[in-house]
Write a protein that holds these residues in place. Structure first.
Motif, mmCIF file in Angstrom:
data_model
loop_
_atom_site.group_PDB
_atom_site.id
_atom_site.type_symbol
_atom_site.label_atom_id
_atom_site.label_comp_id
_atom_site.label_asym_id
_atom_site.label_seq_id
_atom_site.Cartn_x
_atom_site.Cartn_y
_atom_site.Cartn_z
ATOM 1 N N TYR A 221 0.742 8.127 -17.335
ATOM 2 C CA TYR A 221 -0.116 7.132 -17.975
ATOM 3 C C TYR A 221 -1.160 7.744 -18.907
ATOM 4 C CZ TYR A 221 2.016 3.926 -14.692
ATOM 5 O OH TYR A 221 2.923 3.182 -13.987
ATOM 6 N N ALA A 222 -1.053 9.027 -19.180
ATOM 7 C CA ALA A 222 -2.010 9.667 -20.088
ATOM 8 C C ALA A 222 -1.321 10.800 -20.825
ATOM 9 C CB ALA A 222 -3.214 10.181 -19.318
ATOM 10 N N ARG A 223 -0.241 10.473 -21.491
ATOM 11 C CA ARG A 223 0.594 11.499 -22.119
ATOM 12 C C ARG A 223 -0.182 12.311 -23.153
ATOM 13 N NH1 ARG A 223 5.510 13.420 -23.536
ATOM 14 N NH2 ARG A 223 6.023 13.661 -25.733
ATOM 15 N N TYR A 224 -1.093 11.673 -23.870
ATOM 16 C CA TYR A 224 -1.837 12.372 -24.910
ATOM 17 C C TYR A 224 -3.247 12.740 -24.463
ATOM 18 C CZ TYR A 224 2.033 10.851 -27.810
ATOM 19 O OH TYR A 224 3.292 10.659 -28.319
ATOM 20 N N ASN A 225 -3.406 12.854 -23.168
ATOM 21 C CA ASN A 225 -4.697 13.247 -22.599
ATOM 22 C C ASN A 225 -4.540 14.590 -21.903
ATOM 23 O OD1 ASN A 225 -7.171 13.392 -21.191
ATOM 24 N ND2 ASN A 225 -7.291 11.162 -21.118
ATOM 25 N N GLU A 226 -5.555 15.407 -21.946
ATOM 26 C CA GLU A 226 -5.486 16.710 -21.281
ATOM 27 C C GLU A 226 -5.439 16.569 -19.764
ATOM 28 O OE1 GLU A 226 -8.694 19.100 -22.626
ATOM 29 O OE2 GLU A 226 -7.919 19.314 -24.672
ATOM 30 N N VAL A 227 -5.973 15.475 -19.241
ATOM 31 C CA VAL A 227 -5.951 15.219 -17.803
ATOM 32 C C VAL A 227 -4.696 14.430 -17.457
ATOM 33 C CG1 VAL A 227 -7.122 14.112 -15.870
ATOM 34 C CG2 VAL A 227 -8.461 15.235 -17.654
ATOM 35 N N VAL A 228 -3.914 14.932 -16.505
ATOM 36 C CA VAL A 228 -2.670 14.286 -16.103
ATOM 37 C C VAL A 228 -2.961 13.180 -15.092
ATOM 38 C CG1 VAL A 228 -0.418 14.614 -15.028
ATOM 39 C CG2 VAL A 228 -1.385 16.420 -16.464
ATOM 40 N N SER A 229 -2.347 12.023 -15.294
ATOM 41 C CA SER A 229 -2.444 10.903 -14.366
ATOM 42 C C SER A 229 -1.082 10.241 -14.317
ATOM 43 C CB SER A 229 -3.512 9.907 -14.822
ATOM 44 O OG SER A 229 -3.571 8.799 -13.967
ATOM 45 N N ALA A 230 -0.345 10.428 -13.221
ATOM 46 C CA ALA A 230 1.043 9.971 -13.180
ATOM 47 C C ALA A 230 1.467 9.552 -11.781
ATOM 48 C CB ALA A 230 1.969 11.074 -13.700
ATOM 49 N N ILE A 231 2.569 8.799 -11.739
ATOM 50 C CA ILE A 231 3.218 8.383 -10.494
ATOM 51 C C ILE A 231 4.688 8.786 -10.581
ATOM 52 C CG2 ILE A 231 3.910 6.430 -9.048
ATOM 53 C CD1 ILE A 231 1.421 4.962 -9.967
ATOM 54 N N GLU A 232 5.223 9.273 -9.479
ATOM 55 C CA GLU A 232 6.625 9.692 -9.464
ATOM 56 C C GLU A 232 7.337 9.093 -8.259
ATOM 57 O OE1 GLU A 232 7.707 13.814 -10.598
ATOM 58 O OE2 GLU A 232 8.641 13.938 -8.609
ATOM 59 N N VAL A 233 8.556 8.622 -8.475
ATOM 60 C CA VAL A 233 9.412 8.141 -7.385
ATOM 61 C C VAL A 233 10.740 8.882 -7.471
ATOM 62 C CG1 VAL A 233 8.353 5.867 -7.182
ATOM 63 C CG2 VAL A 233 10.203 6.200 -8.806
ATOM 64 N N GLY A 234 11.285 9.247 -6.307
ATOM 65 C CA GLY A 234 12.521 10.003 -6.358
ATOM 66 C C GLY A 234 13.219 10.089 -5.023
ATOM 67 N N ILE A 235 14.261 10.901 -5.002
ATOM 68 C CA ILE A 235 15.062 11.102 -3.793
ATOM 69 C C ILE A 235 15.422 12.584 -3.693
ATOM 70 C CG2 ILE A 235 17.232 10.589 -4.994
ATOM 71 C CD1 ILE A 235 18.151 9.249 -2.355
ATOM 72 N N THR A 236 15.409 13.094 -2.457
ATOM 73 C CA THR A 236 15.674 14.509 -2.213
ATOM 74 C C THR A 236 16.780 14.660 -1.164
ATOM 75 O OG1 THR A 236 13.354 15.042 -2.627
ATOM 76 C CG2 THR A 236 14.665 16.714 -1.534
ATOM 77 N N GLY A 237 17.692 15.590 -1.396
ATOM 78 C CA GLY A 237 18.727 15.931 -0.418
ATOM 79 C C GLY A 237 18.598 17.394 -0.018
ATOM 80 N N GLU A 238 18.677 17.683 1.296
ATOM 81 C CA GLU A 238 18.519 19.047 1.797
ATOM 82 C C GLU A 238 19.683 19.414 2.721
ATOM 83 O OE1 GLU A 238 14.594 19.371 3.641
ATOM 84 O OE2 GLU A 238 13.953 17.694 2.385
ATOM 85 N N LEU A 239 20.209 20.616 2.566
ATOM 86 C CA LEU A 239 21.286 21.131 3.411
ATOM 87 C C LEU A 239 20.861 22.480 3.963
ATOM 88 C CD1 LEU A 239 24.197 20.942 4.504
ATOM 89 C CD2 LEU A 239 24.952 22.088 2.405
ATOM 90 N N TYR A 240 20.928 22.638 5.309
ATOM 91 C CA TYR A 240 20.457 23.860 5.959
ATOM 92 C C TYR A 240 21.604 24.629 6.614
ATOM 93 C CZ TYR A 240 15.825 22.054 5.101
ATOM 94 O OH TYR A 240 14.690 21.596 4.472
ATOM 95 N N ALA A 241 21.349 25.905 6.839
ATOM 96 C CA ALA A 241 22.369 26.779 7.413
ATOM 97 C C ALA A 241 22.699 26.388 8.849
ATOM 98 C CB ALA A 241 21.891 28.230 7.360
ATOM 99 N N LYS A 242 21.700 25.905 9.595
ATOM 100 C CA LYS A 242 21.891 25.485 10.983
ATOM 101 C C LYS A 242 21.366 24.074 11.188
ATOM 102 C CE LYS A 242 21.148 30.227 12.675
ATOM 103 N NZ LYS A 242 20.309 31.088 13.552
ATOM 104 N N LYS A 243 21.859 23.438 12.219
ATOM 105 C CA LYS A 243 21.374 22.102 12.564
ATOM 106 C C LYS A 243 19.946 22.193 13.109
ATOM 107 C CE LYS A 243 25.867 19.975 13.447
ATOM 108 N NZ LYS A 243 26.707 19.232 14.422
ATOM 109 N N ILE A 244 19.150 21.178 12.812
ATOM 110 C CA ILE A 244 17.750 21.152 13.220
ATOM 111 C C ILE A 244 17.550 20.113 14.317
ATOM 112 C CG2 ILE A 244 15.394 20.646 12.460
ATOM 113 C CD1 ILE A 244 16.195 21.659 9.694
ATOM 114 N N ALA A 245 17.054 20.565 15.475
ATOM 115 C CA ALA A 245 16.791 19.667 16.597
ATOM 116 C C ALA A 245 15.354 19.164 16.506
ATOM 117 C CB ALA A 245 17.004 20.396 17.919
ATOM 118 N N GLN A 246 15.197 17.833 16.547
ATOM 119 C CA GLN A 246 13.871 17.246 16.475
ATOM 120 C C GLN A 246 13.457 16.538 17.759
ATOM 121 O OE1 GLN A 246 14.849 15.356 12.382
ATOM 122 N NE2 GLN A 246 12.626 15.598 12.355
#
Length: 269
Positions: A221-246
């Motif tokens: 929301y401030a592309r031409y301003n030196e101070v950054v003001s933004a919102i981000e939405v997204g999705i992340t996928g992670e794959l691990y070497a071992k299974k994780i017990a929670q």
């Protein structure tokens, strides 16, 4: 004499207000001219800002976290983003319980590990759209990935056995001979249990390496301003070497998918 004095004050106040309004308007006009100049330069292929440093706070579908980002412009439409992301992952079936008769941290029955994914990666940022009004509003698509190290801190329960005098205190974890206690709420109440606090379990820390990929949309929301003001939405996928017990009696997982929303602030130059 008093009338002259009050008239003088009124004139001075009016002049000061008018001057302040003019100064404020002058700043707005100057800012508008600067933005127009940046827009014109971008149309000619000149990059407005070449670097940025951003700090972000995010809420995920399975926890929360924060990240640090350093970006370098490659062109007016593309940037390369280097990110360090730290978060805490929680299982959806976690249930905190507090014993009202014994003050202390709440207990999460059956919790095996605290899970802290630490991600180091690179993203490509592509400009999708730009609205050149006020400070400028831009929409970018970010995609990329990197290395994810999942830190596993064992979950300890602090017990005070009230069946003995004096009370005997001990810390147990799921891997111990007392692991059956994790699934027996009545025993925990009977023994007066509390959660581990932040200081316990670090000496038994383990690391599970993996990879991650991420895609997101960012609204700046401030592309031409030196101070950054933004919102981000997204999705992340992670794959691990071992299974994780929670949690006890839940299937350990090796692959995780989570959605997130984050607020970003920082500076560019």
């Amino acid at each position: 004499m008093r009338k002259i004095f009050f008239i003088f004050l009124a004139v001075a106040a009016s002049t000061s207000t008018l001057f302040a309004q003019q100064t404020k308007q002058d700043k707005k006009d100057e800012r508008r001219k600067k933005i127009n100049a940046m827009i014109k330069e971008e149309e000619e292929g000149v990059i407005a800002y070449r670097k940025h440093t951003i700090f972000g706070l995010k809420l995920t579908s399975d926890g929360y976290g924060a990240f640090l980002e350093i970006g370098k412009a490659q062109s007016i439409n593309k940037s390369l983003l280097f990110q360090l992301d730290i978060s805490e992952r929680k299982h959806p079936k976690e249930n905190k319980v507090t014993d009202p008769q014994y003050p202390g941290p709440a207990v999460i029955f059956g919790k095996i590990n605290f899970v802290y994914p630490i991600k180091i990666g690179v993203q490509q940022q592509i400009l999708l759209g730009n609205k050149s009004n006020k400070n400028g509003v831009s929409v970018t698509a970010n995609y990329g990935g990197g290395i994810s190290l999942s830190l596993l801190r064992p979950y300890f329960i602090e017990l005070y056995d009230t069946t003995k005098s004096p009370y005997q205190r001990k810390d147990i974890r799921y891997e111990s001979k007392d692991s059956v206690t994790f699934a027996d709420n009545s025993q925990l109440y009977y023994l007066q249990a509390t959660g581990p606090g932040f200081t316990k379990g670090w000496s038994s820390l383990s690391v599970n390496p993996g990879l991650y990929a991420k895609g997101a949309l960012r609204f700046d929301y401030a592309r031409y301003n030196e101070v950054v003001s933004a919102i981000e939405v997204g999705i992340t996928g992670e794959l691990y070497a071992k299974k994780i017990a929670q949690l006890v009696y839940t299937k350990p997982r090796q692959y995780f998918v989570s959605a997130y929303v984050s607020i970003l602030f920082g500076k560019r130059k």
